[in-house]
Scaffold this motif. Structure first.
Motif, PDB file in Angstrom:
ATOM      1  N   ASP A  20       0.825  -1.204   0.000  1.00  0.00           N
ATOM      2  CA  ASP A  20       0.000   0.000   0.000  1.00  0.00           C
ATOM      3  C   ASP A  20       0.858   1.253   0.000  1.00  0.00           C
ATOM      4  O   ASP A  20       0.536   2.242  -0.680  1.00  0.00           O
ATOM      5  CB  ASP A  20      -0.928   0.007   1.216  1.00  0.00           C
ATOM      6  CG  ASP A  20      -2.015  -1.049   1.126  1.00  0.00           C
ATOM      7  OD1 ASP A  20      -2.252  -1.544   0.006  1.00  0.00           O
ATOM      8  OD2 ASP A  20      -2.621  -1.374   2.160  1.00  0.00           O
ATOM      9  N   GLU A  21       1.965   1.243   0.762  1.00  0.00           N
ATOM     10  CA  GLU A  21       2.812   2.436   0.834  1.00  0.00           C
ATOM     11  C   GLU A  21       3.541   2.714  -0.478  1.00  0.00           C
ATOM     12  O   GLU A  21       3.992   3.831  -0.713  1.00  0.00           O
ATOM     13  CB  GLU A  21       3.815   2.314   1.984  1.00  0.00           C
ATOM     14  CG  GLU A  21       4.754   1.119   1.907  1.00  0.00           C
ATOM     15  CD  GLU A  21       4.224  -0.074   2.674  1.00  0.00           C
ATOM     16  OE1 GLU A  21       5.049  -0.858   3.184  1.00  0.00           O
ATOM     17  OE2 GLU A  21       2.986  -0.214   2.759  1.00  0.00           O
ATOM     18  N   HIS A  22       3.642   1.697  -1.327  1.00  0.00           N
ATOM     19  CA  HIS A  22       4.219   1.911  -2.659  1.00  0.00           C
ATOM     20  C   HIS A  22       3.162   2.451  -3.614  1.00  0.00           C
ATOM     21  O   HIS A  22       3.428   3.373  -4.388  1.00  0.00           O
ATOM     22  CB  HIS A  22       4.807   0.609  -3.203  1.00  0.00           C
ATOM     23  CG  HIS A  22       6.015   0.134  -2.460  1.00  0.00           C
ATOM     24  ND1 HIS A  22       6.642  -1.061  -2.727  1.00  0.00           N
ATOM     25  CD2 HIS A  22       6.732   0.707  -1.454  1.00  0.00           C
ATOM     26  CE1 HIS A  22       7.678  -1.220  -1.918  1.00  0.00           C
ATOM     27  NE2 HIS A  22       7.745  -0.147  -1.139  1.00  0.00           N
ATOM     28  N   VAL A  23       1.966   1.870  -3.575  1.00  0.00           N
ATOM     29  CA  VAL A  23       0.872   2.353  -4.429  1.00  0.00           C
ATOM     30  C   VAL A  23       0.570   3.816  -4.114  1.00  0.00           C
ATOM     31  O   VAL A  23       0.255   4.617  -5.012  1.00  0.00           O
ATOM     32  CB  VAL A  23      -0.384   1.479  -4.236  1.00  0.00           C
ATOM     33  CG1 VAL A  23      -1.556   2.041  -5.034  1.00  0.00           C
ATOM     34  CG2 VAL A  23      -0.103   0.042  -4.646  1.00  0.00           C
ATOM     35  N   GLU A  24       0.703   4.187  -2.858  1.00  0.00           N
ATOM     36  CA  GLU A  24       0.434   5.559  -2.422  1.00  0.00           C
ATOM     37  C   GLU A  24       1.295   6.581  -3.165  1.00  0.00           C
ATOM     38  O   GLU A  24       0.880   7.736  -3.368  1.00  0.00           O
ATOM     39  CB  GLU A  24       0.688   5.671  -0.910  1.00  0.00           C
ATOM     40  CG  GLU A  24       0.495   7.054  -0.314  1.00  0.00           C
ATOM     41  CD  GLU A  24       0.974   7.134   1.127  1.00  0.00           C
ATOM     42  OE1 GLU A  24       0.773   8.198   1.736  1.00  0.00           O
ATOM     43  OE2 GLU A  24       1.545   6.136   1.635  1.00  0.00           O
ATOM     44  N   LEU A  25       2.467   6.169  -3.592  1.00  0.00           N
ATOM     45  CA  LEU A  25       3.394   7.108  -4.228  1.00  0.00           C
ATOM     46  C   LEU A  25       3.112   7.334  -5.703  1.00  0.00           C
ATOM     47  O   LEU A  25       3.677   8.240  -6.315  1.00  0.00           O
ATOM     48  CB  LEU A  25       4.838   6.596  -4.083  1.00  0.00           C
ATOM     49  CG  LEU A  25       5.354   6.391  -2.659  1.00  0.00           C
ATOM     50  CD1 LEU A  25       6.776   5.884  -2.691  1.00  0.00           C
ATOM     51  CD2 LEU A  25       5.274   7.690  -1.871  1.00  0.00           C
ATOM     52  N   THR A  26       2.265   6.517  -6.293  1.00  0.00           N
ATOM     53  CA  THR A  26       2.055   6.609  -7.733  1.00  0.00           C
ATOM     54  C   THR A  26       1.223   7.837  -8.097  1.00  0.00           C
ATOM     55  O   THR A  26       0.561   8.428  -7.252  1.00  0.00           O
ATOM     56  CB  THR A  26       1.362   5.347  -8.255  1.00  0.00           C
ATOM     57  OG1 THR A  26       0.078   5.217  -7.632  1.00  0.00           O
ATOM     58  CG2 THR A  26       2.198   4.108  -7.957  1.00  0.00           C
ATOM     59  N   GLY A  27       1.262   8.160  -9.392  1.00  0.00           N
ATOM     60  CA  GLY A  27       0.487   9.294  -9.887  1.00  0.00           C
ATOM     61  C   GLY A  27       1.341  10.503 -10.174  1.00  0.00           C
ATOM     62  O   GLY A  27       2.571  10.419 -10.263  1.00  0.00           O
ATOM     63  N   PRO A  28       0.715  11.687 -10.321  1.00  0.00           N
ATOM     64  CA  PRO A  28       1.452  12.893 -10.714  1.00  0.00           C
ATOM     65  C   PRO A  28       2.256  13.501  -9.567  1.00  0.00           C
ATOM     66  O   PRO A  28       1.820  13.502  -8.410  1.00  0.00           O
ATOM     67  CB  PRO A  28       0.336  13.844 -11.167  1.00  0.00           C
ATOM     68  CG  PRO A  28      -0.876  13.394 -10.433  1.00  0.00           C
ATOM     69  CD  PRO A  28      -0.749  11.903 -10.281  1.00  0.00           C
ATOM     70  N   TRP A  29       3.443  13.984  -9.908  1.00  0.00           N
ATOM     71  CA  TRP A  29       4.307  14.748  -9.017  1.00  0.00           C
ATOM     72  C   TRP A  29       4.888  15.906  -9.803  1.00  0.00           C
ATOM     73  O   TRP A  29       4.950  15.863 -11.039  1.00  0.00           O
ATOM     74  CB  TRP A  29       5.446  13.873  -8.468  1.00  0.00           C
ATOM     75  CG  TRP A  29       5.013  12.835  -7.488  1.00  0.00           C
ATOM     76  CD1 TRP A  29       4.648  11.546  -7.757  1.00  0.00           C
ATOM     77  CD2 TRP A  29       4.881  13.003  -6.069  1.00  0.00           C
ATOM     78  NE1 TRP A  29       4.289  10.902  -6.605  1.00  0.00           N
ATOM     79  CE2 TRP A  29       4.435  11.752  -5.547  1.00  0.00           C
ATOM     80  CE3 TRP A  29       5.105  14.060  -5.191  1.00  0.00           C
ATOM     81  CZ2 TRP A  29       4.207  11.552  -4.196  1.00  0.00           C
ATOM     82  CZ3 TRP A  29       4.881  13.854  -3.840  1.00  0.00           C
ATOM     83  CH2 TRP A  29       4.436  12.628  -3.343  1.00  0.00           C
ATOM     84  N   TYR A  30       5.311  16.935  -9.062  1.00  0.00           N
ATOM     85  CA  TYR A  30       5.816  18.137  -9.731  1.00  0.00           C
ATOM     86  C   TYR A  30       7.161  18.539  -9.137  1.00  0.00           C
ATOM     87  O   TYR A  30       7.321  18.658  -7.916  1.00  0.00           O
ATOM     88  CB  TYR A  30       4.820  19.299  -9.583  1.00  0.00           C
ATOM     89  CG  TYR A  30       3.490  19.013 -10.240  1.00  0.00           C
ATOM     90  CD1 TYR A  30       3.258  19.364 -11.560  1.00  0.00           C
ATOM     91  CD2 TYR A  30       2.482  18.354  -9.528  1.00  0.00           C
ATOM     92  CE1 TYR A  30       2.036  19.089 -12.161  1.00  0.00           C
ATOM     93  CE2 TYR A  30       1.267  18.071 -10.120  1.00  0.00           C
ATOM     94  CZ  TYR A  30       1.056  18.447 -11.437  1.00  0.00           C
ATOM     95  OH  TYR A  30      -0.153  18.167 -12.034  1.00  0.00           O
ATOM     96  N   TRP A  31       8.124  18.706 -10.040  1.00  0.00           N
ATOM     97  CA  TRP A  31       9.400  19.324  -9.661  1.00  0.00           C
ATOM     98  C   TRP A  31       9.292  20.787 -10.066  1.00  0.00           C
ATOM     99  O   TRP A  31       9.375  21.109 -11.237  1.00  0.00           O
ATOM    100  CB  TRP A  31      10.572  18.636 -10.365  1.00  0.00           C
ATOM    101  CG  TRP A  31      11.884  19.302 -10.098  1.00  0.00           C
ATOM    102  CD1 TRP A  31      12.457  19.510  -8.895  1.00  0.00           C
ATOM    103  CD2 TRP A  31      12.758  19.864 -11.070  1.00  0.00           C
ATOM    104  NE1 TRP A  31      13.655  20.168  -9.039  1.00  0.00           N
ATOM    105  CE2 TRP A  31      13.860  20.389 -10.369  1.00  0.00           C
ATOM    106  CE3 TRP A  31      12.729  19.971 -12.464  1.00  0.00           C
ATOM    107  CZ2 TRP A  31      14.928  21.027 -11.015  1.00  0.00           C
ATOM    108  CZ3 TRP A  31      13.782  20.590 -13.108  1.00  0.00           C
ATOM    109  CH2 TRP A  31      14.859  21.116 -12.379  1.00  0.00           C
ATOM    110  N   GLY A  32       9.016  21.654  -9.078  1.00  0.00           N
ATOM    111  CA  GLY A  32       8.673  23.026  -9.416  1.00  0.00           C
ATOM    112  C   GLY A  32       7.367  23.026 -10.167  1.00  0.00           C
ATOM    113  O   GLY A  32       6.333  22.596  -9.657  1.00  0.00           O
ATOM    114  N   ALA A  33       7.399  23.493 -11.424  1.00  0.00           N
ATOM    115  CA  ALA A  33       6.199  23.502 -12.255  1.00  0.00           C
ATOM    116  C   ALA A  33       6.239  22.424 -13.329  1.00  0.00           C
ATOM    117  O   ALA A  33       5.350  22.359 -14.177  1.00  0.00           O
ATOM    118  CB  ALA A  33       6.045  24.874 -12.910  1.00  0.00           C
ATOM    119  N   ALA A  34       7.273  21.568 -13.327  1.00  0.00           N
ATOM    120  CA  ALA A  34       7.394  20.505 -14.322  1.00  0.00           C
ATOM    121  C   ALA A  34       6.674  19.259 -13.829  1.00  0.00           C
ATOM    122  O   ALA A  34       6.883  18.810 -12.702  1.00  0.00           O
ATOM    123  CB  ALA A  34       8.865  20.195 -14.583  1.00  0.00           C
TER     124      ALA A  34
END
Length: 479
Positions: free
Chosen positions: A360-374
């Protein structure tokens, strides 16, 4: 592993016809007395053929005719060195001099010798070593001339045959026996390469030079190169090299793990620009051909040319052997055999299946992330591996291996070796942000909350009109 029963029927008739045409064209235009080609698909030899005058006793099995394979020998020696590394008997960053008493090259690391960045001279001392008996260079010191070190170790790529003589001596020093005996026991035997030998064993091709302006032949000598043997001595067959190609594609835990082979395939220092064409890993050449990365090695000795190439993305390998000095057409044939199958019968993807296990703690990390505005995404793969991909036309992608301490280590690209950490607001709480080698990734672009280095302006994101008003206000204040 290579199957002992060859499955030519697995290729479509049109594909087999195209392969035969390419081999026949290569033998004819290359003016080679004989040429043998083979294709490996998903670990099996699925096609082979020969053209020209094959030796008596070959019958219809051209893939069992021996040719000298030259510097493909280096790739086999590199496998022995990587086995020593994996066993903990040496480190790739060790100076060679820490393990071997050598008159030259002792300041170079083992990795530099494997990748031809040791700065050593290209050729051995004395007359042309490939055409003269190894008795002229009986000791390791006899391999080197008056100026063995031409460049500072690690400064640039400079191909060195004596460098691999040193690696062969290193194997002998640590194992306590001749490098070829070690090779037979640790690599050739497990992979079933019983037709790969120091000297020719019938049926084998004879080495020839072809006159540049007349269709006449001159026999070439086939000498025992002695101390230089680890640089290019071996004889082999298309069938044996197909077994070696299958190993390079998939690994074999009896010899080397797939992860070690992936390390060997990576160009040392990396490509210089988007248009790179050639590189060199740890005992393996890397070629960028029409957007496809091919890995393997060429081999040349007087009277012979050999080429082995694999395409990990296609699960394919091509092999070509010819008995003519400087018949570089054979190199193109090996690549073309591989790409012919890739183009006419593209690899069918394995069926998608859900993961058999996911924390579960790995699935939690999936999806969109942003480095600044990228914008980036994280996807979860088997074994807890995370894949970071940019959402757009540019950005740094990498895959990350989970570690026992709860972090991840970069496997490739810009972030290779870097640590990815999921930072939580409290112990057991939600993930606040990701720290990737000090780069911070948040769930929203420049998310407020203190995670972004340098802070985030309290006014938040602005429309253009708001920004112009603030600029005017600031200008009035200055006035």
């Amino acid at each position: 592993m290579i199957a002992d029963s060859y499955a030519d029927a697995e290729l479509l008739p049109a594909t087999r016809r195209a392969l035969l045409h390419r081999l026949a064209t290569g033998q004819s235009e290359g003016r080679a007395p004989s040429m043998v080609g083979a294709v490996v698909r998903d670990g099996r030899l699925v096609w082979s053929s020969g053209r020209g005058e094959l030796p008596a006793g070959a019958g219809e099995r051209a893939e069992d005719v021996q040719y000298r394979i030259g510097s493909i020998t280096k790739s086999l020696v590199a496998v022995l060195v990587m086995r020593l590394r994996d066993e903990g008997l040496l480190d790739l960053e060790d100076r060679l001099g820490a393990h071997l008493d050598t008159p030259a090259g002792g300041d170079a690391t083992i990795a530099q010798l494997l990748s031809h960045t040791s700065g050593l001279a290209a050729e051995a001392r004395g007359p042309w070593w490939e055409r003269t008996d190894g008795s002229l260079r009986p000791e390791l010191g006899d391999v080197f001339g008056d100026h063995p070190q031409l460049h500072t170790p690690g400064r640039l790529h400079h191909y060195s045959n004596p460098g691999y003589a040193l690696l062969g001596a290193l194997v002998e020093r640590i194992r306590g026996e001749n490098w070829y005996e070690v090779l037979c026991r640790e690599v050739l035997g497990p992979l079933g390469m019983d037709r790969t030998t120091l000297g020719p064993v019938a049926p084998h091709a004879e080495g020839w030079a072809v006159h540049p302006w007349a269709d006449v032949l001159l026999p070439e000598p086939a000498v025992d190169t002695g101390r230089m043997a680890p640089a290019g001595q071996l004889w082999s067959t298309a069938a044996d090299l197909s077994r070696f190609a299958a190993f390079l594609l998939n690994g074999d835990d009896r010899v080397l793990a797939a992860t070690t082979l992936a390390e060997m395939r990576a160009p040392e220092g990396g490509p210089k620009d988007q248009g790179w064409t050639t590189g060199y890993g740890l005992g393996l050449q890397v070629i960028n051909r029409d957007g496809r990365t091919l890995v393997g090695h060429t081999g040349t000795m007087p009277g012979f040319v050999a080429m082995l190439l694999i395409s990990p993305q296609d699960g394919l390998a091509g092999v070509a052997l010819a008995n003519r000095t400087s018949c570089f057409e054979a190199c193109a044939v090996a690549a073309d055999l591989l790409t012919t199958v890739a183009d006419l019968e593209p690899r069918i993807p394995a069926p998608w299946r859900p993961l058999t296990e996911a924390k579960d703690e790995h699935v939690e990390l999936t999806g969109p992330w942003y480095w600044g505005a990228a914008a980036f995404t994280l996807r979860l793969e088997a074994g807890g591996v995370l894949e970071l991909s940019p959402l757009g036309t540019s950005g740094r992608a990498s895959r990350f291996r989970p570690e026992p301490d709860g972090t991840w280590t970069g496997l490739d690209g810009y972030y290779a070796g870097e640590t990815l950490t999921a930072v939580r607001s409290t112990a057991g709480g939600r993930v606040s942000h990701l720290d990737l080698g000090t780069f911070v990734f948040t769930r929203e672009p420049y998310e407020a909350g203190g995670a972004v280095p340098g802070g985030v302006d309290a006014g938040g994101w602005r429309t253009r009109g708001t920004a112009e008003t603030e600029a005017d206000t600031a200008a009035d204040a200055e006035g």
